[in-house]
Design a protein around this motif. Structure first.
Motif, PDB file in Angstrom:
ATOM      1  N   ASP A  26      -2.278  27.879  -8.069  1.00  0.00           N
ATOM      2  CA  ASP A  26      -1.346  29.119  -8.489  1.00  0.00           C
ATOM      3  C   ASP A  26      -2.037  29.714  -9.896  1.00  0.00           C
ATOM      4  O   ASP A  26      -1.584  30.947  -9.901  1.00  0.00           O
ATOM      5  N   ASP A  27      -2.611  28.909 -10.611  1.00  0.00           N
ATOM      6  CA  ASP A  27      -3.121  29.608 -11.776  1.00  0.00           C
ATOM      7  C   ASP A  27      -4.608  30.133 -11.749  1.00  0.00           C
ATOM      8  O   ASP A  27      -5.003  30.317 -12.740  1.00  0.00           O
ATOM      9  N   SER A  28      -5.039  30.053 -10.382  1.00  0.00           N
ATOM     10  CA  SER A  28      -6.434  30.035 -10.393  1.00  0.00           C
ATOM     11  C   SER A  28      -6.951  31.457  -9.271  1.00  0.00           C
ATOM     12  O   SER A  28      -7.970  31.538  -9.026  1.00  0.00           O
ATOM     13  N   VAL A  29      -5.699  32.024  -8.479  1.00  0.00           N
ATOM     14  CA  VAL A  29      -5.955  32.876  -7.730  1.00  0.00           C
ATOM     15  C   VAL A  29      -6.970  34.107  -8.271  1.00  0.00           C
ATOM     16  O   VAL A  29      -7.732  34.615  -7.463  1.00  0.00           O
ATOM     17  N   ALA A  30      -6.485  34.468  -9.686  1.00  0.00           N
ATOM     18  CA  ALA A  30      -7.475  35.678 -10.019  1.00  0.00           C
ATOM     19  C   ALA A  30      -8.865  35.297  -9.984  1.00  0.00           C
ATOM     20  O   ALA A  30      -9.842  36.173  -9.703  1.00  0.00           O
ATOM     21  N   LYS A  31      -9.254  34.190 -10.445  1.00  0.00           N
ATOM     22  CA  LYS A  31     -10.582  33.501 -10.693  1.00  0.00           C
ATOM     23  C   LYS A  31     -11.192  33.394  -9.171  1.00  0.00           C
ATOM     24  O   LYS A  31     -12.367  33.817  -9.139  1.00  0.00           O
ATOM     25  N   ALA A  32     -10.508  33.084  -8.311  1.00  0.00           N
ATOM     26  CA  ALA A  32     -11.078  32.936  -6.978  1.00  0.00           C
ATOM     27  C   ALA A  32     -11.425  34.112  -6.335  1.00  0.00           C
ATOM     28  O   ALA A  32     -12.444  34.420  -5.724  1.00  0.00           O
ATOM     29  N   ASN A  33     -10.627  35.522  -6.474  1.00  0.00           N
ATOM     30  CA  ASN A  33     -10.963  36.631  -6.034  1.00  0.00           C
ATOM     31  C   ASN A  33     -12.127  37.245  -6.471  1.00  0.00           C
ATOM     32  O   ASN A  33     -12.787  38.056  -5.969  1.00  0.00           O
ATOM     33  N   GLU A  34     -12.355  37.141  -7.916  1.00  0.00           N
ATOM     34  CA  GLU A  34     -13.476  37.708  -8.355  1.00  0.00           C
ATOM     35  C   GLU A  34     -14.756  36.918  -8.172  1.00  0.00           C
ATOM     36  O   GLU A  34     -15.617  37.692  -7.940  1.00  0.00           O
ATOM     37  N   SER A  35     -14.721  35.616  -7.856  1.00  0.00           N
ATOM     38  CA  SER A  35     -15.878  34.870  -7.732  1.00  0.00           C
ATOM     39  C   SER A  35     -16.156  34.705  -6.166  1.00  0.00           C
ATOM     40  O   SER A  35     -17.338  34.281  -5.684  1.00  0.00           O
ATOM     41  N   GLU A  36     -15.014  34.584  -5.280  1.00  0.00           N
ATOM     42  CA  GLU A  36     -15.254  34.301  -3.830  1.00  0.00           C
ATOM     43  C   GLU A  36     -15.132  35.467  -2.933  1.00  0.00           C
ATOM     44  O   GLU A  36     -14.856  35.036  -1.685  1.00  0.00           O
ATOM     45  N   ARG A  37     -14.796  36.720  -3.523  1.00  0.00           N
ATOM     46  CA  ARG A  37     -14.399  37.624  -2.671  1.00  0.00           C
ATOM     47  C   ARG A  37     -15.610  37.872  -1.638  1.00  0.00           C
ATOM     48  O   ARG A  37     -16.635  38.226  -1.973  1.00  0.00           O
ATOM     49  N   ALA A  38     -15.215  38.112  -0.046  1.00  0.00           N
ATOM     50  CA  ALA A  38     -16.166  38.419   0.747  1.00  0.00           C
ATOM     51  C   ALA A  38     -15.768  39.687   1.126  1.00  0.00           C
ATOM     52  O   ALA A  38     -16.837  40.391   1.862  1.00  0.00           O
TER      53      ALA A  38
ATOM     54  N   ALA B  22       0.875  -1.266  -0.193  1.00  0.00           N
ATOM     55  CA  ALA B  22      -0.035   0.183  -0.028  1.00  0.00           C
ATOM     56  C   ALA B  22       0.833   1.129   0.000  1.00  0.00           C
ATOM     57  O   ALA B  22       2.032   1.139   0.675  1.00  0.00           O
ATOM     58  N   ALA B  23       0.298   2.382  -0.658  1.00  0.00           N
ATOM     59  CA  ALA B  23       1.046   3.565  -0.823  1.00  0.00           C
ATOM     60  C   ALA B  23       0.288   4.665  -0.378  1.00  0.00           C
ATOM     61  O   ALA B  23      -0.856   4.507  -0.491  1.00  0.00           O
ATOM     62  N   GLY B  24       1.009   5.899  -0.419  1.00  0.00           N
ATOM     63  CA  GLY B  24       0.574   7.151   0.134  1.00  0.00           C
ATOM     64  C   GLY B  24       0.573   8.237  -1.050  1.00  0.00           C
ATOM     65  O   GLY B  24       1.641   7.973  -1.676  1.00  0.00           O
ATOM     66  N   LEU B  25      -0.270   8.938  -1.126  1.00  0.00           N
ATOM     67  CA  LEU B  25      -0.195  10.214  -1.981  1.00  0.00           C
ATOM     68  C   LEU B  25      -0.436  11.577  -1.566  1.00  0.00           C
ATOM     69  O   LEU B  25      -1.462  11.505  -1.017  1.00  0.00           O
ATOM     70  N   VAL B  26       0.392  12.435  -1.585  1.00  0.00           N
ATOM     71  CA  VAL B  26       0.039  13.765  -1.075  1.00  0.00           C
ATOM     72  C   VAL B  26      -0.053  14.852  -2.348  1.00  0.00           C
ATOM     73  O   VAL B  26       0.698  14.892  -3.214  1.00  0.00           O
ATOM     74  N   ILE B  27      -1.274  15.262  -2.319  1.00  0.00           N
ATOM     75  CA  ILE B  27      -1.781  16.327  -3.486  1.00  0.00           C
ATOM     76  C   ILE B  27      -1.357  17.654  -2.854  1.00  0.00           C
ATOM     77  O   ILE B  27      -2.090  18.027  -2.068  1.00  0.00           O
ATOM     78  N   ALA B  28      -0.586  18.285  -3.427  1.00  0.00           N
ATOM     79  CA  ALA B  28      -0.038  19.710  -3.236  1.00  0.00           C
ATOM     80  C   ALA B  28      -0.624  20.675  -4.162  1.00  0.00           C
ATOM     81  O   ALA B  28      -1.133  20.512  -5.300  1.00  0.00           O
ATOM     82  N   THR B  29      -0.407  21.902  -3.675  1.00  0.00           N
ATOM     83  CA  THR B  29      -1.047  22.950  -4.676  1.00  0.00           C
ATOM     84  C   THR B  29       0.042  23.353  -5.667  1.00  0.00           C
ATOM     85  O   THR B  29      -0.275  23.589  -6.755  1.00  0.00           O
ATOM     86  N   ASP B  30       1.546  23.545  -5.023  1.00  0.00           N
ATOM     87  CA  ASP B  30       2.455  23.938  -6.271  1.00  0.00           C
ATOM     88  C   ASP B  30       3.575  23.384  -6.093  1.00  0.00           C
ATOM     89  O   ASP B  30       3.869  22.724  -5.143  1.00  0.00           O
ATOM     90  N   LYS B  31       4.440  23.584  -7.035  1.00  0.00           N
ATOM     91  CA  LYS B  31       5.818  22.757  -6.937  1.00  0.00           C
ATOM     92  C   LYS B  31       6.604  23.027  -5.778  1.00  0.00           C
ATOM     93  O   LYS B  31       7.291  22.153  -5.272  1.00  0.00           O
ATOM     94  N   ALA B  32       6.753  24.306  -5.375  1.00  0.00           N
ATOM     95  CA  ALA B  32       7.458  24.493  -4.063  1.00  0.00           C
ATOM     96  C   ALA B  32       7.129  23.677  -2.855  1.00  0.00           C
ATOM     97  O   ALA B  32       7.737  23.278  -2.048  1.00  0.00           O
ATOM     98  N   THR B  33       5.667  23.729  -2.774  1.00  0.00           N
ATOM     99  CA  THR B  33       5.214  23.155  -1.657  1.00  0.00           C
ATOM    100  C   THR B  33       5.462  21.606  -1.882  1.00  0.00           C
ATOM    101  O   THR B  33       5.500  20.748  -0.852  1.00  0.00           O
ATOM    102  N   ALA B  34       5.254  21.089  -2.907  1.00  0.00           N
ATOM    103  CA  ALA B  34       5.491  19.648  -3.207  1.00  0.00           C
ATOM    104  C   ALA B  34       6.811  19.143  -2.707  1.00  0.00           C
ATOM    105  O   ALA B  34       7.029  18.237  -2.039  1.00  0.00           O
ATOM    106  N   ARG B  35       7.635  19.911  -3.143  1.00  0.00           N
ATOM    107  CA  ARG B  35       9.055  19.519  -2.646  1.00  0.00           C
ATOM    108  C   ARG B  35       9.170  19.838  -1.166  1.00  0.00           C
ATOM    109  O   ARG B  35       9.959  18.821  -0.621  1.00  0.00           O
ATOM    110  N   ALA B  36       8.839  20.655  -0.705  1.00  0.00           N
ATOM    111  CA  ALA B  36       8.928  20.901   0.803  1.00  0.00           C
ATOM    112  C   ALA B  36       8.005  19.808   1.485  1.00  0.00           C
ATOM    113  O   ALA B  36       8.775  19.196   2.453  1.00  0.00           O
TER     114      ALA B  36
END
Length: 593
Positions: free
Chosen positions: A440-452, A301-315
């Motif tokens: 990292d490629d969706s921040v702009a969309k998030a800010n437009e649609s999810e801004r509180a 059995a194996a484990g998988l970590v799904i990360a947001t971007d390259k830098a955090t994946a390596r960390a």
């Protein structure tokens, strides 16, 4: 239905069985094939045994859509309905995966075809067809139309919802394949988070006038779980206290999972995922303990970590190596050797892989049994595809364990795992969606649609500190367990459940562990954790009431009192403050009254 075929049908297809094994077609696959042949013909409009021109199958990830499609392709060739096959996939890795699967059943697909090759050569005609990506087709649709029209062609559109990813993709696919003899569309998630139409999918208006996609054949997670085709999924949610500094210099503090604004939740969530804090190392350590327990019953059995971007994946990989003494495999989608790393990991016995998106869809690593959802993406589409990496079963009794941040968006998605979604065209883009997209490629969309609030523009902040605690377990739409510290017997009770259990046994054992946790709390005289008893709206109303009371006593303006409270206990204005920050101001006012 004829079983003749000029090709060697390998060990996947010697007979049909009630439950799929390595050498038998699964019952749902056989049923879907039979259903295809029972549909009206493209030429006569009656069920004449040649099948419909278009056919959409929505089957839960891990159910075996590839096997179904290859069987149908073999039968279409055997009946003389088609001569060639084109498989269209989202990624290069999946092209090779399809070619390998086809080889096992006696079909040959060329995954190495490039647009620069032009029309297939005599050598390439030794293949039964091609495996290409959506991007390839979009770049040269006329070429692929010519290839399609050169023979009676079956086009298999894998994960067809990607056909709406970009306008050029949808237009290219339509132009390339509108003249195909037969089209079979496959998806594990028959919906999108937007209203882009999916090519070759029929939409039917509902009572509300909204046009919704309707698969020709559906096989959802609930049915697949009952059939033993997929694993039951246990979600282990971890909360914790987070501290960060905003762009304006305010220091903020909140707990994951509390009823905060979307902005505060998003910033607390990203603080938790910061590899410099304690939340990630503590959760990875818990996940590794869970993997060790699973490997007692499933040694590879194996484990998988799904990360947001390259830098955090390596960390994250570095943290895992420090904790386990074994180097984790890191897979980044833009690296040439990514596919080879995935294939090597799938065939090995090593413990951990860390990936960014590359393993979020379609990739087949059946030994994955433990996951860490360490990304800030929360669309239903991404979440469903990520969870799909862990549900592929090899033998009955295997379970999947996925560690997730305790945030409302993910808790809702985890609780709706069995929900079958169709794609709606005519709704407003945000209807019914409570998502925060922080890739990292969706921040702009998030800010437009999810801004509180305007204060959250670009989610510009600096993490200060984080820690983790076990929050609860979600399974089959129910919650089990109470908040407990990392490393405590209460947490270990849930991490340590056996790796091989039937679905009913999972529920029974979780109920037992919850009862034992409650008994321990009573014996220690500690109160069992209770749900948050005030909503954010109520907290604000209480604070404003106390401020108004003080203003009446002292004659001070309300704004001055609020400003003083911010100076004393910190935090942003009331509209952006977390429950913990509001409570600190309430406590201070009560002391002063």
């Amino acid at each position: 239905m004829s079983s003749e075929t000029p090709f060697r049908l390998g060990p996947a297809f010697p007979e049909r069985a009630a439950r799929g094994t390595a050498d038998k077609l699964r019952a749902w696959q056989a049923e879907a094939v039979d259903h295809y042949w029972s549909r009206p013909s493209a030429s006569t409009g009656t069920p004449d045994g040649t099948g419909p021109r278009d056919y959409l199958v929505a089957a839960t990830p891990g159910a075996g859509k590839t096997t179904f499609a290859l069987r149908l392709a073999s039968e279409l060739i055997a009946k003389g309905v088609i001569e060639r096959i084109t498989v269209v996939t989202p990624t290069d890795h999946l092209k090779r995966q399809w070619a390998d699967a086809a080889h096992r059943v006696g079909l040959t697909l060329d995954p190495g075809f490039r647009n620069a090759h032009g029309r297939p050569t005599r050598h390439s005609r030794h293949f039964h067809g091609l495996a290409v990506t959506y991007a390839q087709v979009a770049l040269r649709p006329v070429l692929h139309r010519n290839i399609t029209e050169g023979h009676r062609t079956l086009v298999i559109l894998d994960e067809v919802h990607h056909g709406g990813d970009a306008l050029s993709w949808g237009d290219g696919i339509r132009e390339a394949f509108e003249t195909a003899t037969r089209r079979v569309s496959l998806t594990g998630t028959p919906f999108r988070s937007d209203t882009a139409p999916i090519p070759f999918v029929e939409y039917h208006p509902g009572p509300d006038g909204v046009r919704t996609s309707k698969p020709d054949y559906s096989y959802g997670y609930g049915r697949a779980l009952a059939d033993g085709v997929v694993r039951p999924v246990i979600f282990l949610a971890y909360a914790g206290r987070m501290r960060w500094r905003t762009r304006t210099g305010d220091e903020m503090e909140a707990r994951l999972g509390e009823g905060d604004t979307k902005d505060v939740t998003a910033q607390a969530w990203r603080t938790a995922l910061d590899p410099e804090g304690e939340w990630v190392p503590q959760v990875l350590r818990a996940a590794n303990r869970r993997l060790t327990e699973v490997r007692h019953h499933v040694p590879d059995a194996a484990g998988l970590v799904i990360a947001t971007d390259k830098a955090t994946a390596r960390a994250y990989a570095s943290i895992l190596e420090q904790q386990t003494g074994e180097r984790a495999v890191v897979v980044l989608s833009d690296e040439k050797e990514a596919s080879e790393r995935i294939a090597s990991f799938a065939a090995a016995t090593s413990r951990w892989m860390v990936a960014v998106r590359m393993v979020s869809e379609g990739v087949d690593i059946p030994r994955l049994g433990v996951g860490v959802y360490a990304t800030s993406a929360s669309t239903p589409l991404f979440f469903a595809q990520a969870v799909g990496r862990f549900v592929r079963t090899r033998r009955r009794g295997e379970t999947a364990s996925i560690f997730v941040p305790s945030v409302p968006q993910l808790m809702q998605l985890a609780g709706e795992l069995e929900r079958e979604r169709d794609h709606a065209l005519d709704r407003a883009p945000a209807d019914g969606l409570e998502e925060i997209l922080l890739d990292d490629d969706s921040v702009a969309k998030a800010n437009e649609s999810e801004r509180a609030s305007a204060d959250a523009d670009l989610f510009d902040f600096a993490p200060i500190a984080s820690d983790a605690n076990f929050d609860r377990v979600l399974y089959d739409g129910s919650e089990f367990g109470f908040a407990a510290g990392v490393g405590t017997p209460e947490e270990l009770d849930f991490i340590g459940i056996p790796g091989l259990l039937e679905p009913d046994q999972v529920r029974e054992l979780l109920q037992q562990r919850q009862a034992r946790q409650a008994r321990r709390s009573r014996q220690r005289g500690a109160p069992v954790s209770q749900p948050l008893y005030r909503t954010l709206k109520e907290q604000r109303a209480l604070l404003n009431g106390l401020v108004a009371s003080r203003a009446r006593r002292t004659g001070e303006p309300h704004a001055h009192i609020h400003a003083e409270l911010r100076r004393s206990v910190g935090g942003p204005p009331v509209a952006q403050a977390s429950v913990a920050q509001l409570q600190a101001r309430i406590d201070l006012l009560r002391k002063q009254s």
